[in-house]
Scaffold this motif. Sequence first.
Motif, PDB file in Angstrom:
ATOM      1  N   SER A 150       0.860  -1.184   0.000  1.00 17.17           N
ATOM      2  CA  SER A 150       0.000   0.000   0.000  1.00 17.17           C
ATOM      3  C   SER A 150       0.898   1.235   0.000  1.00 17.17           C
ATOM      4  CB  SER A 150      -0.866   0.007   1.261  1.00 17.17           C
ATOM      5  OG  SER A 150      -1.460   1.276   1.410  1.00 17.17           O
ATOM      6  N   ASP A 151       0.538   2.207  -0.819  1.00 21.88           N
ATOM      7  CA  ASP A 151       1.357   3.424  -0.910  1.00 21.88           C
ATOM      8  C   ASP A 151       0.851   4.471   0.082  1.00 21.88           C
ATOM      9  OD1 ASP A 151       3.339   5.099  -1.743  1.00 21.88           O
ATOM     10  OD2 ASP A 151       2.337   5.703  -3.603  1.00 21.88           O
ATOM     11  N   ARG A 152       0.627   4.006   1.330  1.00 23.68           N
ATOM     12  CA  ARG A 152       0.099   4.917   2.347  1.00 23.68           C
ATOM     13  C   ARG A 152       0.699   4.510   3.689  1.00 23.68           C
ATOM     14  NH1 ARG A 152      -6.266   5.041   3.237  1.00 23.68           N
ATOM     15  NH2 ARG A 152      -5.788   3.370   4.698  1.00 23.68           N
ATOM     16  N   CYS A 153       1.611   5.338   4.159  1.00 21.79           N
ATOM     17  CA  CYS A 153       2.250   5.043   5.443  1.00 21.79           C
ATOM     18  C   CYS A 153       1.184   5.041   6.536  1.00 21.79           C
ATOM     19  CB  CYS A 153       3.316   6.101   5.733  1.00 21.79           C
ATOM     20  SG  CYS A 153       4.144   5.841   7.302  1.00 21.79           S
ATOM     21  N   PRO A 154       1.214   4.040   7.446  1.00 19.44           N
ATOM     22  CA  PRO A 154       0.169   3.999   8.479  1.00 19.44           C
ATOM     23  C   PRO A 154       0.298   5.139   9.492  1.00 19.44           C
ATOM     24  CG  PRO A 154       1.775   2.256   8.823  1.00 19.44           C
ATOM     25  CD  PRO A 154       2.111   2.900   7.524  1.00 19.44           C
ATOM     26  N   HIS A 155       1.469   5.779   9.563  1.00 16.12           N
ATOM     27  CA  HIS A 155       1.636   6.861  10.535  1.00 16.12           C
ATOM     28  C   HIS A 155       0.746   8.046  10.163  1.00 16.12           C
ATOM     29  CE1 HIS A 155       4.226  10.346  12.207  1.00 16.12           C
ATOM     30  NE2 HIS A 155       3.327   9.974  13.109  1.00 16.12           N
ATOM     31  N   ARG A 156       1.164   8.865   9.248  1.00 19.94           N
ATOM     32  CA  ARG A 156       0.290   9.986   8.892  1.00 19.94           C
ATOM     33  C   ARG A 156       0.012  10.021   7.396  1.00 19.94           C
ATOM     34  NH1 ARG A 156       2.127  15.294  11.322  1.00 19.94           N
ATOM     35  NH2 ARG A 156       3.549  14.462  12.861  1.00 19.94           N
ATOM     36  N   PHE A 157       0.027   8.799   6.815  1.00 20.49           N
ATOM     37  CA  PHE A 157      -0.464   8.589   5.447  1.00 20.49           C
ATOM     38  C   PHE A 157       0.388   9.228   4.347  1.00 20.49           C
ATOM     39  CE2 PHE A 157      -4.804   8.610   7.726  1.00 20.49           C
ATOM     40  CZ  PHE A 157      -4.607   7.308   8.159  1.00 20.49           C
ATOM     41  N   ALA A 158       1.665   9.447   4.605  1.00 16.48           N
ATOM     42  CA  ALA A 158       2.534   9.920   3.513  1.00 16.48           C
ATOM     43  C   ALA A 158       2.655   8.798   2.477  1.00 16.48           C
ATOM     44  CB  ALA A 158       3.913  10.261   4.062  1.00 16.48           C
ATOM     45  N   PRO A 159       2.777   9.155   1.193  1.00 10.87           N
ATOM     46  CA  PRO A 159       2.999   8.097   0.188  1.00 10.87           C
ATOM     47  C   PRO A 159       4.384   7.479   0.378  1.00 10.87           C
ATOM     48  CG  PRO A 159       2.316  10.175  -0.838  1.00 10.87           C
ATOM     49  CD  PRO A 159       2.656  10.489   0.593  1.00 10.87           C
ATOM     50  N   LEU A 160       4.420   6.160   0.550  1.00 10.84           N
ATOM     51  CA  LEU A 160       5.724   5.505   0.711  1.00 10.84           C
ATOM     52  C   LEU A 160       6.569   5.626  -0.550  1.00 10.84           C
ATOM     53  CD1 LEU A 160       4.711   2.283   2.686  1.00 10.84           C
ATOM     54  CD2 LEU A 160       5.853   4.334   3.543  1.00 10.84           C
ATOM     55  N   SER A 161       5.918   5.807  -1.696  1.00 10.47           N
ATOM     56  CA  SER A 161       6.657   5.932  -2.959  1.00 10.47           C
ATOM     57  C   SER A 161       7.507   7.197  -2.979  1.00 10.47           C
ATOM     58  CB  SER A 161       5.686   5.941  -4.141  1.00 10.47           C
ATOM     59  OG  SER A 161       4.739   6.968  -3.971  1.00 10.47           O
ATOM     60  N   ARG A 162       7.293   8.108  -2.041  1.00 13.63           N
ATOM     61  CA  ARG A 162       8.161   9.291  -1.947  1.00 13.63           C
ATOM     62  C   ARG A 162       9.405   9.003  -1.119  1.00 13.63           C
ATOM     63  NH1 ARG A 162       5.803  14.721  -2.842  1.00 13.63           N
ATOM     64  NH2 ARG A 162       3.898  14.342  -3.981  1.00 13.63           N
ATOM     65  N   GLY A 163       9.456   7.792  -0.577  1.00 13.03           N
ATOM     66  CA  GLY A 163      10.622   7.409   0.222  1.00 13.03           C
ATOM     67  C   GLY A 163      11.656   6.708  -0.636  1.00 13.03           C
ATOM     68  N   ARG A 164      12.389   5.798  -0.016  1.00  5.53           N
ATOM     69  CA  ARG A 164      13.434   5.106  -0.776  1.00  5.53           C
ATOM     70  C   ARG A 164      13.627   3.706  -0.225  1.00  5.53           C
ATOM     71  NH1 ARG A 164      18.344   5.461   2.123  1.00  5.53           N
ATOM     72  NH2 ARG A 164      18.215   6.952   3.851  1.00  5.53           N
ATOM     73  N   LEU A 165      14.354   2.900  -1.009  1.00  6.51           N
ATOM     74  CA  LEU A 165      14.662   1.542  -0.576  1.00  6.51           C
ATOM     75  C   LEU A 165      15.938   1.572   0.260  1.00  6.51           C
ATOM     76  CD1 LEU A 165      13.998  -0.655  -3.732  1.00  6.51           C
ATOM     77  CD2 LEU A 165      12.729  -0.627  -1.577  1.00  6.51           C
ATOM     78  N   VAL A 166      15.934   0.848   1.386  1.00 14.48           N
ATOM     79  CA  VAL A 166      17.105   0.781   2.261  1.00 14.48           C
ATOM     80  C   VAL A 166      17.601  -0.661   2.246  1.00 14.48           C
ATOM     81  CG1 VAL A 166      17.911   1.086   4.633  1.00 14.48           C
ATOM     82  CG2 VAL A 166      16.127   2.577   3.725  1.00 14.48           C
ATOM     83  N   ASP A 167      18.906  -0.820   2.055  1.00 12.95           N
ATOM     84  CA  ASP A 167      19.518  -2.160   1.984  1.00 12.95           C
ATOM     85  C   ASP A 167      18.815  -3.046   0.969  1.00 12.95           C
ATOM     86  OD1 ASP A 167      21.266  -1.354   3.909  1.00 12.95           O
ATOM     87  OD2 ASP A 167      20.125  -2.245   5.574  1.00 12.95           O
TER      88      ASP A 167
END
Length: 366
Positions: free
Chosen positions: A68-85
Amino acid sequence: MARFGYQSPLCKQSDEYENSRSMKFLRNTWYVAAWAETLGPGEMLARTFLNEPVVLFRDATGTPHALSDRCPHRFAPLSRGRLVDGNRVKCAYHGLEFSTDGACVHNPHGTAPKAPVRAYPLVERHSILWIWMGDPARADASAIPAYPMLDPDAEAQVSARDGITMAANYELITDNLLDLSHVSFLHEGILGNEDTIAAEIDVKRDGSRLRVGRLMADVPVPGMFDLLYKQDGRRVDLWNVMTWDAPGCMVNDAGVTDPGAPREAGTGIYGHHFLTPETDRTTFYHFAAVRQNPLPAPEGRAEELRDRLTELRRIAFAEQDAPMIEAQQLRRDAAEAEGVAPVLLGIDKGPAAYKRILQELIDADG
Ligand code: FES
Ligand SMILES: [Fe+2]
């Protein structure tokens, strides 16, 4: 190259129509999420399917995933983030990190909350990423329709794996593809002509699969088929046999042969069409053509033919079908609001037949 270069200007307006009619989508089924080549290693791709925002990404091993492209915290799109490791999605807003199965595995502010994001089953097959939007426990990869001609290592000559986004409900586009009488008018010259209007239409149901065939005997060859055949404007027998699998996967066995000659003596394509609802009023339309029984191309011309085939199909779908279907959607919404139903003709028996099957499947979907 997969392309989604055409973004309908009407897509911007579609929000105002989105809630005008409550749409029930078939959920427990596989939808085409994207051409596999669209998602490179380490990349994230934001898309909406069935009104739900989804982020697609590949982990370090190249395996694709969908969350889901919706962070459960305050619903920011995760697609605006990045992949780690290579295997965790990090929210760009406050840094929560999620594993490929959606579990929250890191909180830089304290203990990771038990706040998973939804993970969607995603399978890479036949050069396509298939997503399951229903109950994950019911996701059965063996139910993905077989399109082996699109396999990356298949011998077949395939046009570009292409696509557009259309500002219309996917059922209107399905109507269009299961009623190919429109090619005589909307695609006159490229795919049909006045002489291809009179055609026998044959509709056959096989379980939840439908075949709609049109046969046109001794007609002037349409431009795209002339290009693939003998390039001499001769008269031909022309066939289109569209196979539909729910909810929006179609293959058009289409070709030409000399009048009265067997099909094997002619040439044509298997036109693959995959429709995935983005919203109630917008649709991802993926398409690619596989050559059937290709005639040997003159030295060095195979590439050129492939490009021209890609170009002609894109013109037909993006420049001819899309504007008509999008305009039709607006009129249809207005007519529905007035309580006016469409008048159906004999050419509509393919669309009528698939709607019955789709409704049965939606009723049984739970
Ligand atoms: S919105 Fe994602 S961590 Fe706050
Ligand atoms: Fe069309």
